[in-house]
Design an enzyme around this catalytic site. Structure first.
Site, PDB file in Angstrom:
ATOM      1  N   ARG A   1       5.744   3.971  -1.888  1.00 40.54           N
ATOM      2  CA  ARG A   1       5.432   4.306  -0.656  1.00 40.54           C
ATOM      3  C   ARG A   1       4.953   5.287  -0.018  1.00 40.54           C
ATOM      4  NH1 ARG A   1       6.338  -0.545  -1.487  1.00 40.54           N
ATOM      5  NH2 ARG A   1       8.134  -2.071  -0.908  1.00 40.54           N
TER       6      ARG A   1
ATOM      7  N   HIS B   1      -2.523  -1.782  -0.883  1.00 40.59           N
ATOM      8  CA  HIS B   1      -1.015  -1.819  -1.000  1.00 40.59           C
ATOM      9  C   HIS B   1      -1.038  -3.053  -2.031  1.00 40.59           C
ATOM     10  CE1 HIS B   1       3.468  -1.813   0.542  1.00 40.59           C
ATOM     11  NE2 HIS B   1       3.529  -2.259  -0.825  1.00 40.59           N
TER      12      HIS B   1
END
Ligand code: NDP
Ligand code: OXD
Length: 321
Positions: A236, A284
């Site tokens: 993350r 991502h």
């Protein structure tokens, strides 16, 4: 359970993702269940399950009969971003399909750094023919995996097959075949000293927030064949202090990074990361949540739960992942 046909009703609440494919997949997997797209189900007393990706804060606490929350990600920081979560079980994604794709990403990026991909791409762009004769083998490199969970363990096994040495770090002590395992605060320094390329597959929790910072980079081994460590973060963005990464690249504390995740997504078009020669970035995209592989197992979990079986892949609320 809400009545009608006895099958729990589903609310789908997504931010930033196109809902059409998810609704279609839900209708295919659960033709006998009612599926409502947020915001239409707000405060609906008939909703039993919420399937969410970054649900609007406050939404779930308004559903008086909610039985369980299903996260559309393996990570659940997006669920916990809502501070008014009702006290119901949270199920997260554990999927062989997603795990395999994450391991592909990890092996791809480790090999890219190991085989000097960034350097050769820059040479190609400048028409430079220069072969690096000091070529290392995988066995000369140790890959350190931060997070030995579902994803970290699979990536470790695949890196081992390629011939890399692998070490790992987790919150609680693990035993993984062929991997030197370290754990907790006491295990962090020996872990950081053990590796040349660091793969980050940690969840974002209060304990791991901005763990990738200057202090950590200073504690990483500089003795390896790459000269300075490489970091590959597919966990993350909140795990990384981005200013510290940029200054560490300038100072040579880090030799290169691959970042799949960022503090702010989408990444600001003005971010230095886009053009930095020591940065490889992906949007991502390391292991996307795919409706075809995630929805069917979620619906089968609902069926099993309604037969009285326990939910699986539950999040530990205290640990935050
Ligand atoms: P798991 O929960 O299975 O594993 C998490 C690992 O991190 C565990 O080994 C856990 O330790 C360790 N960990 C957690 N907190 C700490 C801590 N404070 N110190 C040390 N270790 C810690 O998660 P997954 O492997 O399924 O997924 C990992 C993360 O990957 C997700 O949370 C998500 O953020 C990210 N992800 C990113 C994707 C992408 O496309 N970029 C796709 C999918 C996931 P222990 O074993 O002791 O519990
Ligand atoms: C996840 C993700 O957590 O895609 O699954 O980021």
């Amino acid at each position: 359970m809400s009545e009608r046909n006895g099958k729990g009703r589903i609310l789908l609440a997504l931010t930033g993702w196109e809902p059409k494919v998810w609704i279609e997949e839900l209708r295919k997997a659960a033709p006998d269940r009612s599926v409502t797209l947020e915001p239409n189900g707000e405060a609906d007393p008939d909703i039993d399950y919420a399937i969410v990706w970054k649900q609007p804060p406050g939404l779930l606490s308004k559903l008086p009969n909610l039985k369980a929350i299903f996260s559309l990600g393996a990570g659940v920081d997006h669920v916990f971003a809502d501070t008014s979560l009702p006290d119901v079980p949270i199920v997260r994604v554990v999927s062989a399909n997603l795990t395999t794709r994450m391991s592909e990403y990890v092996v791809w990026q480790v090999l890219d750094h190991h085989r000097l991909g960034p350097r050769y791409r820059a040479q190609q762009a400048n028409h430079v023919w220069h072969e690096d004769r000091d070529q290392k083998a995988a066995a000369d490199i140790t890959v350190g995996i931060m997070g030995l969970g579902e994803l970290g363990r699979d990536a470790a096994a695949k890196l081992r097959v390629m011939g890399f040495n692998v070490s790992g770090w987790s919150r609680t002590q693990k035993q993984v075949d062929g991997v030197t395992c370290h754990a907790g605060g006491a295990g962090l320094d020996p872990f950081l000293a053990s590796a040349d390329i660091f793969v980050v597959l940690l969840p974002l929790t209060p304990e791991t927030e901005e763990i990738l910072n200057r202090d950590l980079f200073l504690r990483m081994s500089k003795r390896g064949p790459l000269g300075a460590p490489v970091i590959i973060n597919a966990g993350r963005g909140g795990l990384q202090n981005e200013a510290d990464i940029l200054s560490a690249l300038e100072e040579g504390l880090l030799s290169a990074v691959t970042l799949d995740v960022f503090q702010q997504e989408p990444l600001d078009p003005k971010s230095e990361f886009w053009t930095h020669p020591k940065v490889t970035l992906t949007p991502h995209a390391a292991a996307a949540s795919m409706p075809m592989s995630l929805i069917e197992p979620m619906v089968r979990q609902m069926d099993a739960y309604e037969r009285g079986e326990p939910l699986i892949n539950l999040v530990d609320r205290t640990a935050g992942y």
